[in-house]
Design an enzyme around this catalytic site. Structure first.
Site, PDB file in Angstrom:
ATOM      1  N   LYS A   1       0.831  -1.223   0.000  1.00 55.69           N
ATOM      2  CA  LYS A   1       0.000   0.000   0.000  1.00 55.69           C
ATOM      3  C   LYS A   1       0.866   1.274   0.000  1.00 55.69           C
ATOM      4  O   LYS A   1       0.693   2.184   0.828  1.00 55.69           O
ATOM      5  CB  LYS A   1      -0.994   0.008   1.171  1.00 55.69           C
ATOM      6  CG  LYS A   1      -2.252  -0.761   0.853  1.00 55.69           C
ATOM      7  CD  LYS A   1      -3.385  -0.531   1.820  1.00 55.69           C
ATOM      8  CE  LYS A   1      -4.363   0.522   1.371  1.00 55.69           C
ATOM      9  NZ  LYS A   1      -5.073   0.258   0.137  1.00 55.69           N
TER      10      LYS A   1
HETATM   11  N1  PMP Z   1      -6.043  -4.412  -3.572  1.00 52.94           N
HETATM   12  C1  PMP Z   1      -5.671  -3.128  -3.583  1.00 52.94           C
HETATM   13  C2  PMP Z   1      -4.707  -2.670  -4.616  1.00 52.94           C
HETATM   14  C3  PMP Z   1      -6.189  -2.233  -2.629  1.00 52.94           C
HETATM   15  O1  PMP Z   1      -5.812  -0.951  -2.637  1.00 52.94           O
HETATM   16  C4  PMP Z   1      -7.125  -2.694  -1.688  1.00 52.94           C
HETATM   17  C5  PMP Z   1      -7.745  -1.740  -0.702  1.00 52.94           C
HETATM   18  N2  PMP Z   1      -7.008  -1.644   0.475  1.00 52.94           N
HETATM   19  C6  PMP Z   1      -7.477  -4.052  -1.703  1.00 52.94           C
HETATM   20  C7  PMP Z   1      -6.918  -4.881  -2.662  1.00 52.94           C
HETATM   21  C8  PMP Z   1      -8.402  -4.631  -0.682  1.00 52.94           C
HETATM   22  O2  PMP Z   1      -7.738  -4.698   0.562  1.00 52.94           O
HETATM   23  P1  PMP Z   1      -8.527  -4.591   1.930  1.00 52.94           P
HETATM   24  O3  PMP Z   1      -9.581  -5.624   1.888  1.00 52.94           O
HETATM   25  O4  PMP Z   1      -7.491  -4.867   2.963  1.00 52.94           O
HETATM   26  O5  PMP Z   1      -9.081  -3.229   2.013  1.00 52.94           O
END
Ligand code: PMP
Length: 309
Positions: free
Chosen positions: A155
């Site tokens: 992230k």
């Molecule tokens: N993939 C990406 C590239 C993201 O930015 C996110 C959002 N955080 C997700 C998947 C989903 O992750 P999460 O369920 O932890 O929010």
């Protein structure tokens, strides 16, 4: 109207007092790590509860090491900051919390300078994508960034240029969302969400080496699927054309929640309507986040009574 309250470097401040200097390293070079956390309002009691906030801060704690950033507080303390931020902003609806740890040096030049900053904001947030109609997705002409270029499991702010290019291209082409392939041509994920497919009652999702974020909603979905008697859950490489022949496809993420996909590249997926397993998982997810069904220990953190300062 009251100014929003922002948490910046240890203090709760009115937003107009939180200016970021123009030379800030992260602004120029993308050297920040962020998270996205939701808090849900329980319609019966009016209570607002953070969902898996500790897991998000634990992930952030791992991710900041990529950029030599240290978080200023423990994960438990950061959960309490998020709760206090929601209370101080008097938010009583569904909320999105955005923590951001970033390089704050005010110098020209790439690298990972030692000056770190930490901010958190909380905003009211409804739907990020439609979760009812069935999304129309397009496979992006942009490839997912590789782990040895910019790790997408981290992230990292700068990595979201890749997501932004794909999301905008999808909208410009008339799709709701993009689906990324990785450099080996396998399915990776959406622009900011993980992807699942259902085949003959079995759940499949790209494994963590396919260039994906290790999503917390992805983990929640797999937990709910195991609890809910889904025949099997496989994490493995997925071809683009396996999406076309799936019975069901859905995207999931903190912002996106669980969103059925009913068309990919113009092709109809399954019956062309949100599938039965997707709808079952969606209902189970909704019941847990809103307190209507028991959650795993530690998943829900009550925010408490809103206050105004
Ligand atoms: N993939 C990406 C590239 C993201 O930015 C996110 C959002 N955080 C997700 C998947 C989903 O992750 P999460 O369920 O932890 O929010």
């Amino acid at each position: 109207m009251r100014d929003p309250i922002v948490f910046l470097n240890g203090a709760f401040l009115p937003e107009p007092e939180t200016r970021v200097p123009i030379l800030t390293h992260a602004l120029h070079y993308g050297t920040g790590i962020f998270e996205g956390i939701r808090a849900y309002r329980d319609a019966r009691t009016g209570e607002v509860r953070l969902f898996r906030a500790k897991d998000h801060f634990d992930r952030m704690r791992h991710n900041v090491t990529f950029l030599n950033i240290e978080l200023p507080l423990t994960s438990d303390e950061l959960v309490q900051v998020a709760a206090e931020l929601i209370r101080r902003n008097g938010l009583t609806t569904d909320v999105y919390v955005r923590p951001l740890a970033y390089k704050a040096a005010q110098r020209i030049g790439v690298g990972l300078p030692p000056e770190d900053a930490f901010a958190m904001i909380a905003l009211p947030m409804g739907l990020y994508v439609d979760t009812e109609k069935g999304l129309h997705c397009g496979v992006s002409s942009w490839r997912r960034i590789q782990d040895n270029a910019i790790p997408c499991r981290a992230k990292i702010c700068g990595a979201y240029v890749n997501s932004s290019l794909a999301a905008q291209e999808a909208r410009d082409r008339g799709f709701d969302e993009a689906i990324f392939l990785n450099e080996t041509g396998h399915v990776a994920e959406g622009s900011a969400m993980n992807i699942f497919l259902v085949r003959d009652g079995h759940l499949v999702t790209p494994d963590v080496s396919q260039g994906i974020l290790e999503g917390i909603t992805r983990d929640t979905v797999m937990t709910l699927a195991a609890d809910g008697g889904i025949a099997s859950i496989a994490e493995r490489p997925v071809d683009r054309t396996e999406l076309y022949v799936a019975d069901e496809v859905f995207l999931c993420g903190t912002a996106a929640q669980i969103a059925p996909v009913t068309r990919i590249d113009g092709r109809i997926i399954g019956t062309g309507r949100p599938g039965a397993i997707t709808l079952r998982l969606q209902a189970a997810y909704d019941a847990i986040v809103r307190g209507a069904a028991p959650a795993r220990p530690g998943w829900l953190e009550p925010v408490g009574v809103p206050q105004w300062i």
